[in-house]
Design a protein around this motif. Structure first.
Motif, PDB file in Angstrom:
ATOM      1  N   SER A  46      10.976 -31.562 -11.469  1.00 12.36           N
ATOM      2  CA  SER A  46      10.636 -32.773 -12.211  1.00 12.36           C
ATOM      3  C   SER A  46       9.338 -32.556 -12.966  1.00 12.36           C
ATOM      4  CB  SER A  46      10.486 -33.958 -11.255  1.00 12.36           C
ATOM      5  OG  SER A  46       9.964 -35.087 -11.916  1.00 12.36           O
ATOM      6  N   ASP A  47       9.151 -33.302 -14.055  1.00 16.28           N
ATOM      7  CA  ASP A  47       7.904 -33.238 -14.813  1.00 16.28           C
ATOM      8  C   ASP A  47       6.958 -34.376 -14.425  1.00 16.28           C
ATOM      9  OD1 ASP A  47       9.251 -35.354 -15.860  1.00 16.28           O
ATOM     10  OD2 ASP A  47       9.010 -34.777 -17.961  1.00 16.28           O
ATOM     11  N   VAL A  48       7.245 -35.071 -13.323  1.00 16.43           N
ATOM     12  CA  VAL A  48       6.356 -36.136 -12.873  1.00 16.43           C
ATOM     13  C   VAL A  48       5.007 -35.585 -12.425  1.00 16.43           C
ATOM     14  CG1 VAL A  48       6.004 -37.896 -11.092  1.00 16.43           C
ATOM     15  CG2 VAL A  48       8.164 -37.793 -12.329  1.00 16.43           C
ATOM     16  N   PRO A  49       4.949 -34.500 -11.609  1.00 22.00           N
ATOM     17  CA  PRO A  49       3.647 -33.912 -11.277  1.00 22.00           C
ATOM     18  C   PRO A  49       3.030 -33.236 -12.502  1.00 22.00           C
ATOM     19  CG  PRO A  49       5.332 -33.261  -9.694  1.00 22.00           C
ATOM     20  CD  PRO A  49       6.033 -33.860 -10.859  1.00 22.00           C
ATOM     21  N   LEU A  50       1.731 -33.001 -12.450  1.00 21.35           N
ATOM     22  CA  LEU A  50       1.033 -32.350 -13.550  1.00 21.35           C
ATOM     23  C   LEU A  50       1.336 -30.857 -13.616  1.00 21.35           C
ATOM     24  CD1 LEU A  50      -2.489 -34.031 -13.242  1.00 21.35           C
ATOM     25  CD2 LEU A  50      -0.603 -34.664 -14.754  1.00 21.35           C
ATOM     26  N   ARG A  60     -16.681 -29.611 -16.947  1.00 28.53           N
ATOM     27  CA  ARG A  60     -15.696 -30.689 -16.908  1.00 28.53           C
ATOM     28  C   ARG A  60     -14.274 -30.122 -16.930  1.00 28.53           C
ATOM     29  NH1 ARG A  60     -15.746 -36.029 -19.065  1.00 28.53           N
ATOM     30  NH2 ARG A  60     -13.677 -36.762 -19.623  1.00 28.53           N
ATOM     31  N   GLY A  61     -14.029 -29.199 -17.864  1.00 27.85           N
ATOM     32  CA  GLY A  61     -12.686 -28.622 -17.968  1.00 27.85           C
ATOM     33  C   GLY A  61     -12.274 -27.894 -16.705  1.00 27.85           C
ATOM     34  N   ALA A  62     -13.206 -27.086 -16.168  1.00 29.76           N
ATOM     35  CA  ALA A  62     -12.887 -26.325 -14.960  1.00 29.76           C
ATOM     36  C   ALA A  62     -12.679 -27.248 -13.763  1.00 29.76           C
ATOM     37  CB  ALA A  62     -13.995 -25.318 -14.672  1.00 29.76           C
ATOM     38  N   THR A  63     -13.542 -28.275 -13.657  1.00 26.88           N
ATOM     39  CA  THR A  63     -13.439 -29.203 -12.526  1.00 26.88           C
ATOM     40  C   THR A  63     -12.147 -30.012 -12.588  1.00 26.88           C
ATOM     41  OG1 THR A  63     -15.851 -29.385 -12.450  1.00 26.88           O
ATOM     42  CG2 THR A  63     -14.591 -31.068 -11.305  1.00 26.88           C
ATOM     43  N   LEU A  64     -11.819 -30.504 -13.782  1.00 30.22           N
ATOM     44  CA  LEU A  64     -10.599 -31.302 -13.912  1.00 30.22           C
ATOM     45  C   LEU A  64      -9.355 -30.452 -13.695  1.00 30.22           C
ATOM     46  CD1 LEU A  64     -11.438 -33.675 -16.899  1.00 30.22           C
ATOM     47  CD2 LEU A  64     -11.577 -34.121 -14.443  1.00 30.22           C
ATOM     48  N   ASP A  65      -9.408 -29.174 -14.096  1.00 30.58           N
ATOM     49  CA  ASP A  65      -8.267 -28.288 -13.818  1.00 30.58           C
ATOM     50  C   ASP A  65      -8.095 -28.109 -12.311  1.00 30.58           C
ATOM     51  OD1 ASP A  65      -7.720 -28.002 -16.470  1.00 30.58           O
ATOM     52  OD2 ASP A  65      -8.725 -26.069 -16.699  1.00 30.58           O
ATOM     53  N   GLU A  66      -9.240 -27.955 -11.611  1.00 30.41           N
ATOM     54  CA  GLU A  66      -9.158 -27.789 -10.161  1.00 30.41           C
ATOM     55  C   GLU A  66      -8.685 -29.082  -9.497  1.00 30.41           C
ATOM     56  OE1 GLU A  66     -12.220 -26.859  -6.505  1.00 30.41           O
ATOM     57  OE2 GLU A  66     -12.373 -25.687  -8.336  1.00 30.41           O
ATOM     58  N   MET A  67      -9.155 -30.232 -10.015  1.00 25.90           N
ATOM     59  CA  MET A  67      -8.697 -31.508  -9.471  1.00 25.90           C
ATOM     60  C   MET A  67      -7.205 -31.707  -9.727  1.00 25.90           C
ATOM     61  SD  MET A  67     -11.112 -33.035  -7.878  1.00 25.90           S
ATOM     62  CE  MET A  67     -10.376 -34.658  -7.738  1.00 25.90           C
ATOM     63  N   ALA A  68      -6.722 -31.238 -10.892  1.00 25.63           N
ATOM     64  CA  ALA A  68      -5.294 -31.350 -11.184  1.00 25.63           C
ATOM     65  C   ALA A  68      -4.474 -30.490 -10.231  1.00 25.63           C
ATOM     66  CB  ALA A  68      -5.026 -30.935 -12.629  1.00 25.63           C
ATOM     67  N   GLU A  86       2.228 -44.363   3.444  1.00 29.88           N
ATOM     68  CA  GLU A  86       0.900 -43.899   3.062  1.00 29.88           C
ATOM     69  C   GLU A  86       0.873 -43.744   1.548  1.00 29.88           C
ATOM     70  OE1 GLU A  86      -2.162 -40.140   3.721  1.00 29.88           O
ATOM     71  OE2 GLU A  86      -0.261 -40.220   4.800  1.00 29.88           O
ATOM     72  N   LEU A  87      -0.211 -44.187   0.935  1.00 24.41           N
ATOM     73  CA  LEU A  87      -0.324 -44.109  -0.514  1.00 24.41           C
ATOM     74  C   LEU A  87      -1.439 -43.132  -0.866  1.00 24.41           C
ATOM     75  CD1 LEU A  87       0.008 -46.972  -3.030  1.00 24.41           C
ATOM     76  CD2 LEU A  87      -1.885 -45.384  -3.261  1.00 24.41           C
ATOM     77  N   ALA A  88      -1.091 -42.082  -1.595  1.00 20.01           N
ATOM     78  CA  ALA A  88      -2.080 -41.104  -2.054  1.00 20.01           C
ATOM     79  C   ALA A  88      -2.291 -41.311  -3.548  1.00 20.01           C
ATOM     80  CB  ALA A  88      -1.591 -39.683  -1.781  1.00 20.01           C
ATOM     81  N   ASN A  89      -3.520 -41.582  -3.929  1.00 20.85           N
ATOM     82  CA  ASN A  89      -3.831 -41.913  -5.322  1.00 20.85           C
ATOM     83  C   ASN A  89      -4.582 -40.752  -5.971  1.00 20.85           C
ATOM     84  OD1 ASN A  89      -4.448 -43.119  -7.755  1.00 20.85           O
ATOM     85  ND2 ASN A  89      -4.967 -45.092  -6.835  1.00 20.85           N
ATOM     86  N   GLY A  90      -3.817 -39.757  -6.421  1.00 20.27           N
ATOM     87  CA  GLY A  90      -4.437 -38.597  -7.066  1.00 20.27           C
ATOM     88  C   GLY A  90      -5.092 -38.944  -8.385  1.00 20.27           C
ATOM     89  N   LYS A  91      -4.517 -39.876  -9.112  1.00 17.37           N
ATOM     90  CA  LYS A  91      -5.093 -40.282 -10.398  1.00 17.37           C
ATOM     91  C   LYS A  91      -6.477 -40.897 -10.199  1.00 17.37           C
ATOM     92  CE  LYS A  91      -4.114 -43.085 -14.521  1.00 17.37           C
ATOM     93  NZ  LYS A  91      -4.243 -41.957 -15.475  1.00 17.37           N
ATOM     94  N   ALA A  92      -6.635 -41.681  -9.139  1.00 17.51           N
ATOM     95  CA  ALA A  92      -7.943 -42.277  -8.858  1.00 17.51           C
ATOM     96  C   ALA A  92      -8.957 -41.203  -8.502  1.00 17.51           C
ATOM     97  CB  ALA A  92      -7.830 -43.296  -7.724  1.00 17.51           C
ATOM     98  N   GLU A 149      -5.565 -28.083   0.053  1.00 19.96           N
ATOM     99  CA  GLU A 149      -5.676 -29.529  -0.135  1.00 19.96           C
ATOM    100  C   GLU A 149      -4.513 -30.028  -0.988  1.00 19.96           C
ATOM    101  OE1 GLU A 149      -7.585 -31.619   1.235  1.00 19.96           O
ATOM    102  OE2 GLU A 149      -9.060 -30.311   2.187  1.00 19.96           O
ATOM    103  N   ILE A 150      -3.658 -30.878  -0.416  1.00 20.19           N
ATOM    104  CA  ILE A 150      -2.556 -31.492  -1.150  1.00 20.19           C
ATOM    105  C   ILE A 150      -2.482 -32.962  -0.785  1.00 20.19           C
ATOM    106  CG2 ILE A 150      -1.202 -29.354  -1.252  1.00 20.19           C
ATOM    107  CD1 ILE A 150       0.594 -30.580   0.962  1.00 20.19           C
ATOM    108  N   ASP A 151      -1.828 -33.730  -1.654  1.00 14.56           N
ATOM    109  CA  ASP A 151      -1.600 -35.148  -1.370  1.00 14.56           C
ATOM    110  C   ASP A 151      -0.221 -35.311  -0.745  1.00 14.56           C
ATOM    111  OD1 ASP A 151      -4.025 -35.957  -2.456  1.00 14.56           O
ATOM    112  OD2 ASP A 151      -3.188 -36.104  -4.474  1.00 14.56           O
ATOM    113  N   GLY A 152      -0.133 -36.152   0.282  1.00 18.25           N
ATOM    114  CA  GLY A 152       1.165 -36.454   0.869  1.00 18.25           C
ATOM    115  C   GLY A 152       1.553 -35.496   1.974  1.00 18.25           C
ATOM    116  N   ALA A 153       2.853 -35.487   2.275  1.00 19.99           N
ATOM    117  CA  ALA A 153       3.390 -34.731   3.416  1.00 19.99           C
ATOM    118  C   ALA A 153       3.446 -33.242   3.118  1.00 19.99           C
ATOM    119  CB  ALA A 153       4.783 -35.251   3.752  1.00 19.99           C
ATOM    120  N   PRO A 154       3.575 -32.411   4.166  1.00 22.41           N
ATOM    121  CA  PRO A 154       3.771 -30.978   3.955  1.00 22.41           C
ATOM    122  C   PRO A 154       5.003 -30.721   3.093  1.00 22.41           C
ATOM    123  CG  PRO A 154       3.254 -31.438   6.246  1.00 22.41           C
ATOM    124  CD  PRO A 154       3.458 -32.753   5.595  1.00 22.41           C
ATOM    125  N   GLN A 155       4.913 -29.684   2.274  1.00 22.38           N
ATOM    126  CA  GLN A 155       5.975 -29.395   1.318  1.00 22.38           C
ATOM    127  C   GLN A 155       6.673 -28.086   1.687  1.00 22.38           C
ATOM    128  OE1 GLN A 155       3.913 -29.340  -2.428  1.00 22.38           O
ATOM    129  NE2 GLN A 155       3.139 -31.433  -2.190  1.00 22.38           N
TER     130      GLN A 155
END
Length: 794
Positions: A542-546, A474-482, A644-650, A595-601
């Motif tokens: 910003s501290d908005v991202p994890l 769980r810890g490893a998977t959630l870290d990778e998902m984060a 476009e809405l990317a829902n990383g939390k979901a 794999e990232i959410d949203g536009a190229p950075q």
């Protein structure tokens, strides 16, 4: 001897309670597995042929070329795509399964409940249950998809479909083709197809499909059966211990039968018939309990989840027969070991005082063998941890775990009483004399104490092993998902800047902890001589991202899907160069595909090279910890309908939910074996009370109060349960470490071993409390007997 058999069953019926409970639970679990499996099969197979009624044949998992080939010839594709779906007022979900519906009557296989089927693109039908849940009605407009590929479609009908093929929303095929890579499971053909395309006629295809589904369902059934066999193994330990105590108590009765002329074989046959009768009765009761539970669970699931693919329960005779035979054989096997002592029984034993218990512990040979086996198993686990091949290493770990556990079981008569005495000495400082008496009583019969603890040891070892392994995963998977989804929710424009009001409106939404505007620009990349539009953003501090999303200058972080628009193999494009163009400005960047959410950075420095006037092309949102990701996404999506809405939390919440469901499903199944073990402890303590009736009466006569006697029995049960729980926890954590080093280390190299300390402590505490509860009935029975009555007992 038949009279003796029935008399014994009547006399000792209450003492067999734990053995009956153990067999009933194991048999019932097998029957429940059959009920759930049959209901799942019938639910999946119901209406499985509905889409194929007008098809000559089908091709399974066709390529894009094969799909187009047969659709052009009048065929139809069973296709779906996961897309965000919203109405004008609310969002139905970020990842809704959207199916395809035909405008031709021939391929309109869904059952129309109200309205009509689509006749052109821009019309859709909705599943009747989904429409009821989401308050969607005929005439409503749905927006399906995001960005440029989003389509607006009008609901013209409500339909029902078999669970195998159902989807909440159905749009026309041309609209689905506008989305990237829709998933096509089957393409149905109007006429005969080519064998080169792996075409099959409809009958053969449906037969093959049912076979595949049977295997998938059976795999789940076999997984559950593993836990049924674990319960059976624990049952063997409980029944063996129960028979050992009963036979020890009845030794004078058996010897008296010998003195009256019964042969050894007759006594042995009577006892084994007694075990057979017990096994038959418990197995029949297990079949009845399992059938009732099976139907009840299926009915409950249907009531709680109307869309669950469960059909009618069909109990199959091979399952019932196997459960009945296994339950009976388990009882016979468990009773075989104790009955061996009867063959050495002498008629003179009827004239000797009844010992009531065996003070002998394990022999030196057993202790040495146990120590060597434990060391060998431990060494095997350490060897497996360093194995290169994960699959082979996991098999070696399982062998090592089994060997180590066998060694601990062999050491049980010395290990468990020793630990009980040690724990009893510590408890005596708090509880006084009752704890000392409890520790002494538990150590008087080392083999019985070890056998009683062994049944609980199995369940606790497996439970703590699962908890520890799953917590590490769980810890490893959630870290990778984060890392993959560090932004809770991102509103990303694909064509023009977002309005200035979006940021303020987003911050005002309930459930939003913070939000930040992300500057960017609409760039283009040369691909095949044609410019490809590509919005790019520069992550702000910003501290908005994890996590920190700062991009190195000269680098562009881009998802494989976005990179596929201008490179051939996007998954291997990392390190390649690309030139971004904004107006008359250019910047060359190195691709970092992940794999990232949203536009190229890109970096802030690169953005300054491209434009002197960056605009807000994205808003990143950090949600409150308890906010519902789907509800929040629905509210935020209304603020910028074209974004476009990317829902990383979901995404993170969905993975976390799957881990939770799997973990607690396994724990729930293992809990059956733990409950059987605790029933065994209660039974052992109850039989011990009967066995030590005169002893308890003598203690009462010497001044021990009823309360102190209850405390003594309670301390004995708690010490036995807690010691088994502590040893089982230590073994479970060690086994989980070996498995996680091999399996998790191979799949998730950055994973670290993470035992859930609080949960492990909770297991030990719960085991102790359960042991305390298990002593309630025996202690009440012991305190009811007065000292005078107890001293008169034989």
């Amino acid at each position: 001897m038949r009279t003796v058999l029935f008399a014994s069953l009547r006399t000792y019926a209450r003492r067999y309670a734990a053995a009956v409970v153990a067999v009933v639970a194991a048999v019932a679990l097998i029957v429940v597995t059959n009920a759930l499996t049959s209901a799942t099969k019938s639910g999946l197979f119901a209406g499985i042929d509905a889409p194929f009624r007008n098809a000559a044949g089908a091709v399974d998992f066709p390529t894009e070329e094969v799909t187009e080939k047969y659709v052009e010839k009048g065929g139809w594709a069973l296709a779906m795509s996961m897309q965000p779906v919203r109405t004008e007022k609310t969002m139905l979900g970020q990842d809704i399964m959207v199916g395809a519906v035909s405008t031709e009557k021939r391929w309109q296989w869904q059952e129309l409940k109200s309205g009509r089927f689509p006749t052109r693109a821009g019309e859709a039908v909705v599943d009747a249950n989904a429409a009821k849940t989401n308050k969607v009605a005929i005439g409503d407009t749905l927006k399906v998809g995001t960005g440029k590929s989003a389509v607006e479609t009008t609901v013209v009908g409500l339909v029902d479909a078999p669970s195998m093929w159902s989807a909440p929303v159905y749009v026309t095929w041309p609209e689905m083709q506008g989305w990237k890579n829709p998933y096509v499971q089957t393409v149905m053909t109007a006429g005969t197809g080519d064998e080169a395309d792996k075409w099959m006629n409809t009958d053969d295809y449906l037969t093959e499909l049912q076979t595949q589904l049977n295997k998938e369902v059976d795999v789940v059934a076999y997984m559950v059966l593993i836990f049924a066999f674990i319960a059976l193994f624990v049952s063997v330990l409980v029944i063996t211990n129960t028979f050992s105590i009963l036979f020890a108590q009845r030794m004078r009765d058996f010897a008296l039968l010998r003195a009256m002329g019964a042969t050894k074989r007759q006594v042995l046959r009577s006892v084994r018939r007694e075990a057979l009768a017990l096994g038959l009765l418990a197995s029949l009761l297990g079949l009845l309990v399992g059938a009732v539970l099976g139907w009840g669970i299926v009915a409950l699931v249907r009531q709680l989840a109307e869309t669950a693919p469960l059909g009618d329960v069909s109990l199959e005779w091979p399952w019932l027969l196997a459960a009945f035979v296994l339950g009976t054989l388990t009882t016979l096997v468990a009773s075989w070991l104790p009955t061996r002592r009867l063959m050495r029984l002498s008629p003179l034993a009827a004239l000797r005082p009844q010992e009531g218990f065996d003070v002998r512990g394990a022999g030196m040979f057993r202790l040495v063998l146990g120590a060597l086996t434990t060391l060998a198993g431990t060494a095997i686990i350490f060897v497996a941890v360093g194995w290169d091949d994960a699959q082979t290493g996991m098999l070696i770990v399982l062998v090592g775990c089994g060997t180590t556990f066998l060694g601990v079981m062999l050491l049980g008569p010395a290990l468990v009483p020793g630990l009980v005495r040690l724990a009893g000495s510590a408890l005596a400082k708090v509880a006084g004399s009752p704890a000392k008496l409890a520790a002494a009583n538990a150590g008087r019969n080392p083999k019985r104490t070890a056998a009683t603890a062994a049944s609980l040891l199995v369940g606790v070892t497996l439970t703590t092993g699962v908890l520890t392994g799953m917590n590490t995963i769980r810890g490893a998977t959630l870290d990778e998902m984060a890392e993959q989804h560090p932004i809770d929710i991102a509103l990303q424009s694909e064509s023009k800047p977002l309005a200035d009001s979006v940021l303020g409106d987003a911050k005002a939404v309930p459930g939003v902890a913070d939000a930040v505007a992300v500057p960017g620009a609409m760039a283009s990349v040369e691909a095949g001589g044609k410019p490809v539009s590509l919005p790019v953003v520069a992550p702000p501090a910003s501290d908005v991202p994890l996590m920190d999303l700062t991009v190195k200058p000269g680098t562009m972080v881009i998802s494989p899907a976005a990179a596929s628009a201008f490179v051939e193999n996007s998954f291997e494009a990392s390190g390649e160069k690309a030139t971004l163009v904004v107006g008359d400005r250019r910047a060359t960047v190195t691709l970092d595909v992940r794999e990232i959410d949203g536009a190229p950075q890109i970096s802030a420095a690169t953005l300054r090279e491209l434009t002197a006037d960056p605009q807000t092309y994205a808003v990143w949102v950090r949600a409150d910890a308890g906010a519902d990701p789907e509800d929040l996404a629905g509210t935020l999506g209304v603020l910028a309908p074209d974004a476009e809405l990317a829902n990383g939390k979901a995404q993170r919440a969905w993975v976390e939910l799957q881990l939770d469901v799997f973990t607690w499903a396994v724990i729930g199944l293992l809990a059956i074996s733990v409950l059987i073990a605790l029933a065994g402890i209660a039974n052992t303590l109850g039989l011990s009370v009967l066995e030590r009736g005169r002893e308890h009466a003598l203690l009462r006569a010497l001044g021990l109060t009823r309360r102190q006697l209850r405390r003594t029995l309670a301390a004995e049960a708690v010490l036995l349960s807690a010691v088994a729980a502590v040893v089982g926890t230590a073994l479970g954590v060690f086994f989980a470490w070996g498995g996680s080093e091999i399996l998790v280390g191979d799949i998730l190299p950055d994973a670290t071993f993470d035992p859930p300390v609080l949960q492990l402590i909770a297991v030990v505490v719960v085991a102790g409390v359960a042991g305390l509860v298990s002593c309630v009935a025996p202690s009440r029975r012991a305190t009811r007997v007065s000292p005078a009555e107890g001293l008169a007992l034989d």
